[in-house]
Design a protein around this motif. Structure first.
Motif, short mmCIF file in Angstrom:
data_model
loop_
_atom_site.label_atom_id
_atom_site.label_comp_id
_atom_site.label_asym_id
_atom_site.label_seq_id
_atom_site.Cartn_x
_atom_site.Cartn_y
_atom_site.Cartn_z
N PHE A 1 38.50 -1.52 -92.63
CA PHE A 1 39.24 -2.16 -91.62
C PHE A 1 38.42 -2.49 -90.57
O PHE A 1 38.44 -3.78 -89.88
CB PHE A 1 40.34 -1.33 -91.05
N MET B 1 50.26 -3.07 -92.13
CA MET B 1 49.82 -2.19 -91.70
C MET B 1 50.88 -0.56 -91.56
O MET B 1 50.75 0.39 -91.62
CB MET B 1 49.17 -1.91 -90.34
N LEU C 1 46.18 -7.07 -96.47
CA LEU C 1 45.74 -7.23 -95.05
C LEU C 1 44.76 -8.41 -94.94
O LEU C 1 44.94 -9.38 -94.25
CB LEU C 1 44.92 -5.87 -94.65
N THR D 1 46.73 -1.96 -100.00
CA THR D 1 46.91 -2.48 -98.76
C THR D 1 45.75 -3.12 -97.92
O THR D 1 46.05 -4.21 -97.20
CB THR D 1 47.00 -1.11 -97.66
N TRP E 1 47.73 5.47 -86.79
CA TRP E 1 48.30 4.28 -87.65
C TRP E 1 47.58 4.04 -88.65
O TRP E 1 47.93 3.18 -89.60
CB TRP E 1 48.25 2.97 -86.55
N LEU E 2 46.40 4.59 -89.07
CA LEU E 2 45.82 4.49 -90.11
C LEU E 2 45.54 5.65 -90.95
O LEU E 2 45.30 6.77 -90.12
CB LEU E 2 44.05 3.78 -89.89
N PRO F 1 40.95 -1.22 -85.40
CA PRO F 1 40.82 -0.20 -86.51
C PRO F 1 40.32 1.46 -85.92
O PRO F 1 41.15 2.27 -86.31
CB PRO F 1 39.87 -0.45 -87.51
#
Length: 298
Positions: free
Chosen positions: A104, A254, A182, A178, A146-147, A138
């Motif tokens: 990311f 996300m 993205l 993902t 969140w990741l 990121p």
């Protein structure tokens, strides 16, 4: 960590769980908030109890909460916000050169750099703040939960599950899927910079904590204190709401798609007995919402 060394958070959580059990002996609520970071999910169509714990991947306190909760609940399943490949990397302590956060970072660092000079001159003033925030997103999202990065709390969950003999369930969307989604979302935004400008221009001001966090990280400071403050349910809700309004395409990939997937995985693979589910704080509200929707299909 043995029960005799349970953290202060673990002691409070034990009291909250005990109180919740007494309060709901005669009625099963779908969702009960039992602490600022933990929810108890029940269902009228499955025989399970899911203790959903929202974490921040940088937080040592989150690591302790994970171990405390698993020791306290003694679950049949431990559900983690990892896919099978990332779980294998984490178990082996392998260096993750291509892990989620690194990938990311590479993708987000390019935001704005490919825009023509004439487009850059037309960008609204708020883009001066938004672009650095996006380029560092990121790192911020990983630290805020969140990741699904290779966080210490996920490894603690895997190790504690193995110690008590619980089954591990890897509940996240496959990382490559993902990343593909993205890239497509970001290509769509890059292909229409004027639309992106309008999207950013219509976005509300970021929450104070997010602005402070961005400033600290851009200056190379230590964001731990703010991270601890924003990992509670209400603060995480404000942060994710801002992302959903500022950048809907990225939020969909996300957060939303992964929330839907994880809620379904909880139903499918943890359908009976007690479950401890360890996810980033930013996913808690969405998983709760999808859990309710699965019990009450329209």
């Amino acid at each position: 960590m043995m029960m005799s060394h349970t953290s202060i958070g673990g002691v409070l959580l034990r009291r909250a769980i005990k109180s919740t059990k007494h309060a709901h002996q005669h009625r099963r609520h779908l969702i009960t908030h039992i602490s600022p970071t933990t929810s108890l999910l029940r269902s009228d169509i499955s025989d399970n109890e899911v203790y959903l714990l929202g974490t921040a991947h940088i937080s040592q306190a989150s690591n302790e909460e994970v171990v405390d909760l698993i020791q306290l609940v003694q679950p049949k399943y431990v559900f983690v916000e990892l896919d099978a490949n990332r779980a294998a990397q984490l178990r082996s302590s392998a260096a993750s050169k291509n892990n989620m956060a690194d990938s990311f970072n590479t993708l987000f660092k390019g935001i704005g750099k490919g825009l023509p000079p004439n487009i850059m001159q037309q960008l609204p003033p708020q883009m001066n703040n938004i672009l650095p925030m996006l380029q560092n997103a990121p790192q911020m999202m990983s630290r805020m939960g969140w990741l699904g990065s290779q966080g210490g709390e996920m490894k603690a969950a895997l190790e504690e599950a193995e110690r008590i003999g619980a089954t591990c369930v890897y509940g996240d969307v496959d990382f490559e899927v993902t990343m593909r989604d993205l890239r497509l979302a970001m290509m769509g935004m890059a292909a229409n910079p004027m639309n992106l400008m309008q999207m950013i221009g219509n976005a509300p001001s970021p929450p104070k904590e997010l602005a402070e966090l961005t400033g600290i990280m851009l200056s190379g400071g230590n964001p731990t204190q703010i991270i601890e403050a924003v990992k509670t349910r209400e603060q995480a809700k404000q942060m994710t709401k801002y992302v959903s309004e500022a950048l809907p395409p990225l939020y969909d990939v996300m957060i939303t798609k992964r929330d839907v997937h994880m809620a379904k995985m909880l139903r499918k693979h943890c359908s009976e007995g007690k479950v401890v589910a360890v996810v980033g704080a930013g996913h808690v509200e969405g998983i709760e919402r999808e859990w309710e929707a699965l019990d009450n299909p329209s």
